[in-house]
Scaffold this motif. Structure first.
Motif, short mmCIF file in Angstrom:
data_model
loop_
_atom_site.label_atom_id
_atom_site.label_comp_id
_atom_site.label_asym_id
_atom_site.label_seq_id
_atom_site.Cartn_x
_atom_site.Cartn_y
_atom_site.Cartn_z
N SER A 77 79.05 82.14 36.38
CA SER A 77 77.30 81.57 36.26
C SER A 77 77.38 80.55 35.70
O SER A 77 75.88 79.58 35.26
N PRO A 100 74.13 86.33 39.29
CA PRO A 100 74.06 88.17 38.61
C PRO A 100 72.16 87.25 39.17
O PRO A 100 71.19 86.70 38.76
N SER A 101 71.02 88.62 39.44
CA SER A 101 69.42 88.09 39.63
C SER A 101 68.99 87.67 38.59
O SER A 101 67.88 86.64 38.89
N ASN A 102 69.79 87.59 37.28
CA ASN A 102 68.75 87.82 36.24
C ASN A 102 69.57 86.47 35.35
O ASN A 102 69.36 86.55 34.22
N ALA A 103 70.20 85.57 36.74
CA ALA A 103 70.58 84.47 35.79
C ALA A 103 69.72 83.42 34.95
O ALA A 103 68.60 83.35 35.89
N PRO A 104 69.24 82.40 34.02
CA PRO A 104 69.29 81.97 34.09
C PRO A 104 68.55 80.56 34.71
O PRO A 104 69.84 80.41 35.33
N GLN A 105 66.77 79.97 34.63
CA GLN A 105 66.22 79.46 35.68
C GLN A 105 67.29 77.58 36.00
O GLN A 105 68.42 77.41 36.46
N PHE A 120 72.73 86.30 45.31
CA PHE A 120 72.85 86.73 43.93
C PHE A 120 73.09 87.98 44.19
O PHE A 120 73.12 88.63 45.67
N ALA A 122 73.20 92.07 42.17
CA ALA A 122 72.98 93.04 40.81
C ALA A 122 73.99 92.20 39.51
O ALA A 122 74.32 91.83 39.58
N PRO A 123 72.97 92.73 38.67
CA PRO A 123 73.39 92.07 37.58
C PRO A 123 74.95 93.03 36.36
O PRO A 123 74.31 93.36 35.40
N ASN A 124 75.73 93.24 37.62
CA ASN A 124 76.82 93.67 36.29
C ASN A 124 78.18 93.38 37.37
O ASN A 124 78.16 92.76 37.84
#
Lengths: 316, 316
Positions: A77, A100-105, A120, A122-124
């Protein structure tokens, strides 16, 4: 398959139309402080702001037309994802980027700006690998790993081909090490072009898997780490490790404080923006880990993608 | 006395051993945003971190041996003071720098590091001028004014001689204006070397004495200002104004917000450190004050001496 100087030279011809030949900066002030002659190869000025543009371009432009037609994929990412999206756009093919769905914008924006198709997950690690495998199965896209890939390593080595032409007679080259893609390219290029040269890897003490692996001769896993040098948190690749054992002279480690001090010093004196990961080689000089007095030393400055709202010396 | 292209060309030969030939950077990203082709002349990479190294070197190395023996003096406390101290050290003569007792420590350090002899005075204009006159009377030192001086202007113009060689066929050059030293050198060099070229000055709306003077034809005083572009708070010099009327095509002004936005954009995209004053020409493009679509535009980036503990976008 492995990695040779001629692979790197062929990569350089292949990617030259698509990358910047970045400048090499020097500073009388920094030389006086360490007693050596430092040559900074400014890959922070590279396309997408990092050397990753080189390896991704070489991987994409090495594909046959039939391979390329099905596109490329990766589950990195960071800078590699933006670099792969850009290279694919230049070749007119699809780049599938699993993030991952929580990647920085900022990272999402950078991939989108370069035309990457984001999936996207899950973040694992399991979700990333599973999702990437699914995308590849559905599309036929080919994986371009950020470092455990010979074409990527060959591309990264092209920075050193340029450096040795821009700053002849170097005694030593220092590169940071995370997964080992840049380091392998650097070492094979440097030793191939100039057999007597030393190649030293620098990594954060807080992510010292390369130093431990190098010392023990056995690939060590990386422990979870929060080192500020976020580009260097990854474990060494299995294709990278044998090349590092063969071509690298030493692996040294630096403190977190040393990384921040080195980063700030380069900003202040060279007037350039570099990432924390990028300050690690100079930190090794500042911390006395590498003797440089009287020597001509090349340092690969790997990238300049920094969040200007969050500078490490301003954090409380 | 005035200022001609041949003065600037002679200055360039004179100071070449003592200054960096700074690079010119370009960016596909910044070009796409404005529709023009921008060429950034990076004087932030110059000796002492600013173009002021050029003018001070020309002034000092233009002196006869007899004149030089008595030293030089100035009552600037910014980049010019450090530049004059450095030039004097290179020639082996004394530089007397009059600074207010409340000058920032970084500016004091910069002068001392370059071997300048500091005389402190009360922090007001009268005390500075009186003290400077006394030091000159006592030592026989010659005043080198930061901008109201033809040798200084000739030195500053050498950046444009290089720029036009590095980026041929420019349609337009933009320089910031404070006292006018850089602007006069830029305009005389650009119009002399390339008669059809346009030269535009950019200044903060909060310190718009050059714009008002240019519009009225009468040298206007500068009102007290707190513009973030601290290098541009000074009033136009009386020797500078006639040259500006003769050689400059327009003076445009920019907002404080525009300066910060432009500064940050250049940091983020070009990965280089520039001062707020230095962002003013690009701010003029961002604010639509200068049409650049389809044109080849040179911008002088004047300096990179920034307090990294206090960045304008982080101030509340």
């Amino acid at each position: 398959m492995s990695l040779t100087l001629s692979d790197i030279q062929a990569a350089h011809l292949r990617i030259a139309p698509h990358i910047h030949r970045t400048p090499v900066l020097t500073s009388a002030t920094l030389d006086a402080l360490c007693g050596g002659h430092l040559f900074f190869k400014c890959e922070n000025f590279q396309k997408i702001g990092a050397f990753k543009a080189r390896g991704a371009a070489n991987a994409v432009f090495s594909l046959t037309d039939a391979e390329a037609a099905r596109g490329v994929a990766t589950h990195s990412s960071g800078n590699h994802a933006a670099a792969l999206a850009r290279a694919a756009r230049l070749r007119g093919i699809a780049a599938h980027i699993v993030m991952p769905s929580n990647a920085p914008q900022t990272k999402i924006d950078s991939v989108r700006r370069n035309g990457g198709l984001i999936t996207f997950c899950a973040p694992n690690v399991v979700a990333r690998e599973t999702t990437c495998a699914r995308v590849m199965a559905e599309t036929g896209a080919r994986l371009v790993h950020p470092y455990n890939d010979y074409a990527v390593m060959a591309g990264q080595g092209t920075a050193t081909v340029e450096l040795l032409a821009q700053a002849p007679d170097l005694d030593l080259v220092i590169a940071p090490v995370g997964g080992g893609g840049l380091l392998c390219g650097t070492a094979v290029a440097a030793k191939g072009l100039r057999p007597g040269i030393h190649v030293i890897a620098a990594e954060p003490a807080a992510a010292d898997d390369a130093a431990r692996s190098f010392a023990s001769g056995t690939l060590a896993p990386v422990a979870p780490t929060t080192t500020i040098a976020d580009g260097l948190r990854t474990a060494l690749g299995e294709r990278n490790f044998p090349l590092i054992r063969q071509h690298v002279d030493a692996v040294v480690t630096v403190s977190e404080e040393g990384i921040v001090t080195a980063m700030r010093r380069i900003w202040e004196v060279l007037k350039i923006i570099i990432e924390p990961s990028c300050a690690v080689p100079y930190a090794a000089i500042l911390e006395g880990k590498i003797p440089v007095a009287g020597r001509r030393v090349g340092l690969i400055l790997t990238g300049g993608n920094v969040d200007l709202d969050s500078l490490p010396w301003l954090k409380k």
